[in-house]
Design an enzyme around this catalytic site. Structure first.
Site, short mmCIF file in Angstrom:
data_model
loop_
_atom_site.label_atom_id
_atom_site.label_comp_id
_atom_site.label_asym_id
_atom_site.label_seq_id
_atom_site.Cartn_x
_atom_site.Cartn_y
_atom_site.Cartn_z
CD1 TRP A 20 0.26 -6.52 -2.89
CD2 TRP A 20 0.15 -6.82 -0.33
NE1 TRP A 20 0.44 -7.73 -2.27
CE2 TRP A 20 0.83 -8.05 -0.70
CE3 TRP A 20 -0.68 -6.95 1.18
CZ2 TRP A 20 0.51 -8.90 -0.18
CZ3 TRP A 20 0.01 -8.33 2.07
CH2 TRP A 20 0.53 -9.00 1.28
CG ASN A 35 1.91 1.33 4.42
OD1 ASN A 35 0.75 0.28 3.90
ND2 ASN A 35 2.72 1.52 4.24
N GLY A 36 -1.03 -0.84 6.44
CA GLY A 36 -0.56 -1.04 7.83
C GLY A 36 -1.87 -2.32 8.20
CE LYS A 50 11.87 -3.06 -6.47
NZ LYS A 50 12.01 -4.69 -6.14
CG HIS A 88 18.28 -37.54 1.02
ND1 HIS A 88 18.11 -39.64 0.74
CD2 HIS A 88 19.12 -37.17 0.90
CE1 HIS A 88 19.54 -38.49 1.37
NE2 HIS A 88 20.18 -37.73 0.91
NE ARG A 129 4.61 1.72 0.05
CZ ARG A 129 5.65 1.76 1.02
NH1 ARG A 129 6.97 2.09 0.52
NH2 ARG A 129 5.74 1.17 2.13
CE LYS A 145 13.53 -12.79 -9.26
NZ LYS A 145 13.83 -12.34 -7.49
CB CYS A 179 -1.01 0.14 0.99
SG CYS A 179 -1.78 -1.66 1.42
CD GLU A 222 17.09 -14.45 -6.44
OE1 GLU A 222 16.36 -14.35 -4.75
OE2 GLU A 222 16.41 -12.73 -6.98
CD GLU A 274 10.22 -12.77 -6.72
OE1 GLU A 274 10.41 -12.45 -5.83
OE2 GLU A 274 10.60 -12.48 -7.43
C1 G6P Z 1 9.41 -8.62 -1.28
C2 G6P Z 1 9.71 -7.87 -2.09
C3 G6P Z 1 10.59 -9.17 -2.66
C4 G6P Z 1 11.44 -8.78 -1.53
C5 G6P Z 1 11.18 -8.99 -0.30
C6 G6P Z 1 12.02 -8.64 1.08
O1 G6P Z 1 8.28 -9.10 -1.52
O2 G6P Z 1 8.38 -9.00 -3.38
O3 G6P Z 1 11.22 -9.26 -3.80
O4 G6P Z 1 13.05 -9.67 -1.28
O5 G6P Z 1 10.27 -8.40 -0.13
O6 G6P Z 1 11.89 -7.35 0.82
P1 G6P Z 1 13.69 -6.13 1.10
O7 G6P Z 1 12.84 -4.94 0.57
O8 G6P Z 1 13.65 -5.64 2.54
O9 G6P Z 1 14.42 -7.00 0.58
#
Ligand code: G6P
Length: 613
Positions: free
Chosen positions: A76, A102-103, A608, A509, A27, A490, A2, A486, A493
């Site tokens: 969000w 926001n929160g 994000k 395993h 956001r 990706k 948000c 990672e 996501e």
């Molecule tokens: C969200 C984003 C991710 C990010 C994570 C941690 O989930 O979508 O891309 O890695 O937050 O965010 P930060 O700002 O703490 O790295």
């Protein structure tokens, strides 16, 4: 998670609010809305879906609202589905006040019950609506709106960044903060609030960072900041060091692709004033530990979320390998619900692109409360985490717009290489010649990434072949295991394909049971300690008819017999390879998502910056 904006005294408030929200779209993007004071009352416009829908709704309306207070929100969803009713702003029953939030309000159910018993009607499923009613309930005849905000917030548990406007007071914008970021921007005869800097940077560089339990009453040419009891606070005005953020894709189809291509420069930038020449000591002046503290350091705890957690896992390998200091890495959301154990000569490292992730912020506060030195690795030296930290390790990736983190990950990795080498220098845990070779290699890495970026055909072909696959497995060992995690993250996501990273040795395993010709296995295998082992695990996968993809720098003819696709990267020492192996994995995820026609920069359900726990 948000985004909120607000303005007072702005010539054209609707345009400001829409432009500000556009810069905060990272956001959240499931609905948006604004409230503007039309002189005689508050007008609210909301739309579900992307900000574009709100813009369409407001088309032609932007000139109508001048100078009076306005607030905007991009959502969000946490409480209630993302529809127009649940979109912010929310208003009180009598429309005396409208708010954006926001929160999360943790005691909203109790508050809602009390307010309903008093006759307040609720129209949304959100936790936010209770604040609007609560403020109206607190607004007794003759009472100032600021007092009503303070009295209402005294009853609220949870996190909030709040913007509010009152029907009776078109010339004032109200704002409050607790455990969610909010800044006050100071302009010429106009002032602003925003969840983050990009929303206001075009208008002003003078800001005040609101702290927890502070309430601001903002007029076009003055402001008053108080604590929750109404006592006036003197706040420092800070000057932002940035230029307005370019939101241009610079000819790339998506921000993600642009940001992937920015990585060589981001790494050069991260090295810039810290490592000029391989024969000079590293300059990590932001790390405020004394030489003695560094020499005595005997344990490191790293906490992070998401992509930053994967960077932290690479950091663990590096620090342990270069110094012998044991390093624990934990997801912040797990760390905060356990006993916080801090030993005398330990430090806590928080890693975060945004510097605002709620779980990581709580985690570092817990570590600080136990007297741990907190070092924060972040892209945002202005963030709440950076301000909480004892030391900073800036990562210089610039603003990252695409929700899927790419360049910030590479920059965080570089920060860990620098930190690990720095510790090795101070503790004399590696020979000087090795340190010098490592520094030389660090300086070479941007060029090697450029080589990968100018040779993308194989990765593209691979995406063509596998874009309809429903499941993907990534395997690696050692320092590339986090890279596998990672790479899989990706893909999940942005393409919504089920992708999982495993330590290659764990395949047999359990996960190997899934393998057949429908599941591709991507192996990261670079020459070094674990090459032969990953190769054997790849052969085991091939024997189960899996489609095989290699990301490798090895010139081994034998690979042709195992792998259907071989994605080559330039040679580097195994210890530095994550910086290179990660690039093809980002591109593979990108191309697959592109073939599938996904919304790459704003994937569904994600945000994000996650400012709720
Ligand atoms: C969200 C984003 C991710 C990010 C994570 C941690 O989930 O979508 O891309 O890695 O937050 O965010 P930060 O700002 O703490 O790295």
């Amino acid at each position: 998670m948000c985004g909120i904006v607000g303005c007072i005294g702005q010539e054209n408030s609707v345009s400001f609010l829409l432009e500000g929200l556009e810069k905060l779209e990272y956001r959240g993007y499931d609905s948006a809305g604004i409230a503007v004071h039309g002189g005689s009352g508050i007008k609210i416009y909301k739309a579900s879906g992307k900000l574009e829908n709100l813009k369409t709704l407001l088309n032609g309306n932007s000139g109508k609202y001048r100078l009076n207070a306005g607030i905007g929100h991009i959502r969000w969803a946490t409480h209630g589905v993302p529809n127009e009713t649940n979109a912010h702003p929310h208003s009180s029953s009598e429309n005396t006040v409208s708010i954006v939030h926001n929160g999360i309000i943790e005691n909203y159910k109790e508050l809602k019950k009390e307010l309903a018993e008093k006759g307040f009607n609720f129209s949304s499923q959100t936790d936010t609506e209770v604040i609007a009613h609560l403020i109206e309930d607190s607004l007794k005849p003759g009472q100032a709106p600021g007092d009503a905000v303070r009295n209402a917030l005294k009853k609220v548990d949870g996190a909030y960044a709040l913007g509010a406007i009152f029907k009776q007071d078109p010339q004032t914008l109200y704002a409050a903060r607790k455990s969610a970021p909010l800044i006050l921007g100071l302009g010429e005869n106009r002032n602003f609030i925003a969840s983050d800097v990009p929303a206001i940077l075009e208008h002003t560089k003078r800001v005040i960072y609101l702290e927890d339990n502070e309430i601001a009453e903002i007029k076009s040419s003055s402001y008053k900041i108080t604590d929750i009891n109404g006592d006036i606070l003197e706040k420092k005005v800070e000057t932002l060091p940035w230029e307005p953020v370019s939101v241009s894709k610079m000819g790339y189809k998506h921000f993600m692709l642009k940001e992937i291509h920015e990585q060589p420069d981001v790494i050069r930038q991260t090295l810039f004033d810290k490592l000029k020449n391989s024969d000079e000591p590293l300059n990590l002046r932001e790390v405020k530990l004394t030489k003695k503290q560094l020499e005595d350091l005997d344990r490191v705890q790293v906490i992070a979320c998401g992509t930053s957690l994967h960077a932290a896992l690479v950091g663990k390998y590096l620090i342990e390998e270069f110094t012998g200091i044991p390093v624990d890495v934990e997801a912040s959301s797990e760390y905060i619900y356990k006993r916080t154990i801090v030993s005398k000569n330990s430090i806590t490292i928080g890693v975060s692109q945004s510097g605002e992730t709620a779980d990581t912020l709580t985690a570092i506060k817990q570590a600080k409360d136990k007297n741990s030195h907190v070092l924060v690795v972040t892209n945002r030296p202005d963030s709440t985490m950076a301000r909480e930290a004892d030391s900073l390790l800036p990562v210089n990736a610039g603003f990252e717009v695409s929700v899927a983190a790419t360049k910030s990950f590479s920059a965080q990795l570089m920060a860990f290489y620098l930190l690990a080498i720095y510790l090795a220098e101070v503790k004399k845990s590696l020979p000087g010649t090795t340190i010098e070779e490592y520094k030389k290699e660090l300086i070479q890495l941007p060029q090697k990434i450029e080589m990968i970026l100018s040779n993308k055909e194989k990765i593209h072909d691979c995406a063509v072949k596998f874009h309809n696959t429903r499941n993907f497995i990534y395997i690696a060992r050692g320092i590339n295991f986090p890279t596998a995690l990672e790479g899989a993250l990706k893909l999940k996501e942005i393409s919504y394909i089920n992708a999982t990273g495993y330590p290659a040795g764990e395949l047999k395993h359990g996960p190997i049971a899934m393998l057949d010709e429908t599941i591709p296995v991507l192996s990261i295998l670079v020459p070094g300690k674990v090459y032969e082992k990953v190769l054997s695990n790849s052969e085991e996968s091939k024997a189960r008819n899996a489609n095989m993809i290699a990301v490798t720098s090895e010139e081994d003819e034998h690979l042709e017999q195992i792998f259907d696709f071989i994605i080559k990267i330039p040679h580097t020492d195994e210890i530095f390879s994550p910086i290179l192996t990660t690039i093809p994995l980002q591109l593979l995820a990108y191309y697959i998502a592109e073939f599938l026609g996904k919304d790459i920069d704003q994937p569904r359900n994600l945000a994000k910056s996650v400012t709720v726990e």
